[in-house]
Scaffold this motif. Structure first.
Motif, PDB file in Angstrom:
ATOM      1  N   GLU A  18      -1.376  14.574  -1.224  1.00 43.24           N
ATOM      2  CA  GLU A  18      -1.735  15.131  -2.533  1.00 43.24           C
ATOM      3  C   GLU A  18      -1.718  14.043  -3.604  1.00 43.24           C
ATOM      4  OE1 GLU A  18       0.402  16.517  -0.415  1.00 43.24           O
ATOM      5  OE2 GLU A  18      -0.811  18.267   0.156  1.00 43.24           O
ATOM      6  N   THR A  19      -0.692  13.193  -3.565  1.00 39.19           N
ATOM      7  CA  THR A  19      -0.606  12.087  -4.522  1.00 39.19           C
ATOM      8  C   THR A  19      -1.727  11.085  -4.278  1.00 39.19           C
ATOM      9  OG1 THR A  19       1.790  12.342  -4.663  1.00 39.19           O
ATOM     10  CG2 THR A  19       0.882  10.234  -5.394  1.00 39.19           C
ATOM     11  N   GLN A  54     -13.108   9.179   6.123  1.00 39.46           N
ATOM     12  CA  GLN A  54     -13.866  10.279   6.723  1.00 39.46           C
ATOM     13  C   GLN A  54     -14.558  11.119   5.656  1.00 39.46           C
ATOM     14  OE1 GLN A  54     -10.931  12.298   9.102  1.00 39.46           O
ATOM     15  NE2 GLN A  54     -10.772  10.623  10.584  1.00 39.46           N
ATOM     16  N   ILE A  55     -13.882  11.330   4.530  1.00 37.54           N
ATOM     17  CA  ILE A  55     -14.468  12.096   3.422  1.00 37.54           C
ATOM     18  C   ILE A  55     -15.695  11.367   2.869  1.00 37.54           C
ATOM     19  CG2 ILE A  55     -14.082  12.892   1.051  1.00 37.54           C
ATOM     20  CD1 ILE A  55     -11.138  13.414   1.920  1.00 37.54           C
ATOM     21  N   LEU A  56     -15.565  10.053   2.690  1.00 37.31           N
ATOM     22  CA  LEU A  56     -16.669   9.257   2.151  1.00 37.31           C
ATOM     23  C   LEU A  56     -17.833   9.164   3.144  1.00 37.31           C
ATOM     24  CD1 LEU A  56     -14.643   6.273   0.620  1.00 37.31           C
ATOM     25  CD2 LEU A  56     -15.895   8.033  -0.662  1.00 37.31           C
ATOM     26  N   TYR A 110      -4.944   9.764  -6.635  1.00 37.52           N
ATOM     27  CA  TYR A 110      -5.197   8.327  -6.825  1.00 37.52           C
ATOM     28  C   TYR A 110      -6.661   7.978  -6.568  1.00 37.52           C
ATOM     29  CZ  TYR A 110      -5.942   3.853  -4.427  1.00 37.52           C
ATOM     30  OH  TYR A 110      -6.497   2.689  -3.960  1.00 37.52           O
ATOM     31  N   TYR A 111      -7.204   8.393  -5.423  1.00 38.08           N
ATOM     32  CA  TYR A 111      -8.572   7.957  -5.128  1.00 38.08           C
ATOM     33  C   TYR A 111      -9.590   8.647  -6.039  1.00 38.08           C
ATOM     34  CZ  TYR A 111     -10.137  11.887  -2.031  1.00 38.08           C
ATOM     35  OH  TYR A 111     -10.537  13.093  -1.508  1.00 38.08           O
ATOM     36  N   GLN A 112      -9.256   9.840  -6.523  1.00 36.73           N
ATOM     37  CA  GLN A 112     -10.139  10.488  -7.506  1.00 36.73           C
ATOM     38  C   GLN A 112     -10.094   9.750  -8.845  1.00 36.73           C
ATOM     39  OE1 GLN A 112      -8.595  14.491  -7.423  1.00 36.73           O
ATOM     40  NE2 GLN A 112      -9.292  14.816  -5.309  1.00 36.73           N
ATOM     41  N   GLN A 113      -8.925   9.248  -9.210  1.00 35.21           N
ATOM     42  CA  GLN A 113      -8.808   8.472 -10.449  1.00 35.21           C
ATOM     43  C   GLN A 113      -9.568   7.148 -10.339  1.00 35.21           C
ATOM     44  OE1 GLN A 113      -4.522   8.315 -10.578  1.00 35.21           O
ATOM     45  NE2 GLN A 113      -4.384   9.991 -12.069  1.00 35.21           N
ATOM     46  N   ILE A 114      -9.495   6.520  -9.177  1.00 36.67           N
ATOM     47  CA  ILE A 114     -10.251   5.285  -8.963  1.00 36.67           C
ATOM     48  C   ILE A 114     -11.749   5.559  -9.087  1.00 36.67           C
ATOM     49  CG2 ILE A 114     -10.896   3.529  -7.257  1.00 36.67           C
ATOM     50  CD1 ILE A 114      -8.157   3.032  -8.428  1.00 36.67           C
ATOM     51  N   ARG A 115     -12.196   6.680  -8.530  1.00 36.93           N
ATOM     52  CA  ARG A 115     -13.626   7.026  -8.631  1.00 36.93           C
ATOM     53  C   ARG A 115     -14.034   7.177 -10.095  1.00 36.93           C
ATOM     54  NH1 ARG A 115     -18.060   6.479  -8.965  1.00 36.93           N
ATOM     55  NH2 ARG A 115     -19.822   7.600  -8.029  1.00 36.93           N
ATOM     56  N   LYS A 116     -13.192   7.772 -10.911  1.00 37.84           N
ATOM     57  CA  LYS A 116     -13.498   7.939 -12.335  1.00 37.84           C
ATOM     58  C   LYS A 116     -13.615   6.584 -13.031  1.00 37.84           C
ATOM     59  CE  LYS A 116     -11.355  12.495 -12.942  1.00 37.84           C
ATOM     60  NZ  LYS A 116     -10.220  13.236 -13.553  1.00 37.84           N
ATOM     61  N   ARG A 132     -16.400   1.279  -1.524  1.00 39.41           N
ATOM     62  CA  ARG A 132     -15.056   1.796  -1.277  1.00 39.41           C
ATOM     63  C   ARG A 132     -14.733   1.766   0.211  1.00 39.41           C
ATOM     64  NH1 ARG A 132     -10.015   2.331  -3.416  1.00 39.41           N
ATOM     65  NH2 ARG A 132      -8.961   4.156  -2.577  1.00 39.41           N
ATOM     66  N   LYS A 133     -15.700   2.092   1.054  1.00 37.91           N
ATOM     67  CA  LYS A 133     -15.465   2.071   2.495  1.00 37.91           C
ATOM     68  C   LYS A 133     -15.147   0.658   2.981  1.00 37.91           C
ATOM     69  CE  LYS A 133     -19.130   4.501   3.814  1.00 37.91           C
ATOM     70  NZ  LYS A 133     -20.069   5.199   4.743  1.00 37.91           N
TER      71      LYS A 133
END
Length: 205
Positions: free
Chosen positions: A140-141, A201-203, A145-151, A165-166
């Motif tokens: 969850e943490t 895997q999500i990316l 983090y990775y959503q904040q990096i995307r922003k 990112r990959k």
């Protein structure tokens, strides 16, 4: 809390109250920028949270504290020289307070090490491991983090960002150990690999 830590640190080297306040305001302004979502003051707090309990393992706690405050002071997602610029700024500010030259150089090298993540001296290894500690937190943490990096990289379209990112994630997975110190390996290595693989895997969908 961060301001007090910064002020306490500076007090050892300068009694100039106006200079201490000026330097803090600069740090705060950069890390509180509206363009930042992960590389914020909270990131600095997290580094202190990782390293303060083990500062007895560190040779030069003052230099590591300066490295924490200055390692991401320059951060522009479209630039590739953020670490170099941050190291230069740190050296200039440490010169202003009369910080010893050899310790200033150590601080510069620690900041530069957050780019290469190569093995270095004991203090630098602990510092760079702490900088990467978010990789090994609960999912969850890590997801926050990775959503904040995307922003922070929102000027790039998905197809460009995802490919870049990959490559970063593959780099971590290809490393024999993501974390250099036994302490952080034991604490975060296994979870970090699970998190990184899941994000990959999500990316890749």
């Amino acid at each position: 809390m961060l301001k007090q830590k910064f002020n306490n640190l500076l007090q050892t080297y300068t009694q100039d109250i106006s200079l201490r306040e000026k330097l803090w305001q600069e740090v705060e302004k950069h890390y509180a920028s509206s363009k930042r979502h992960y590389h914020t003051l909270l990131h600095l707090e997290n580094l202190f949270g990782e390293l303060e309990p083990i500062h007895g393992k560190l040779e030069d706690w003052d230099t590591i504290q300066f490295s924490i405050f200055y390692h991401d002071i320059i951060y522009k997602s479209f630039k590739s020289n953020n670490e170099e610029e941050s190291a230069l700024l740190a050296a200039d500010r440490l010169c202003q307070i009369g910080y010893p030259e050899e310790k200033t150089l150590k601080c510069e090298n620690q900041i530069l090490a957050t780019k290469s993540h190569n093995f270095a001296d004991n203090d630098t290894n602990f510092f760079t491991d702490a900088d990467l500690s978010v990789l090994g937190k609960d999912w969850e943490t890590y997801a926050v983090y990775y959503q904040q990096i995307r922003k922070e990289y929102n000027l790039y379209p998905d197809f460009l960002y995802n490919n870049g990112r990959k490559k970063v994630l593959e780099h971590f997975l290809d490393m024999e150990n993501i974390f250099k110190t036994e302490y952080f390996q034991n604490k975060y290595e296994n979870q970090a690999r699970l998190n990184i693989e899941k994000e990959f895997q999500i990316l890749d969908k």
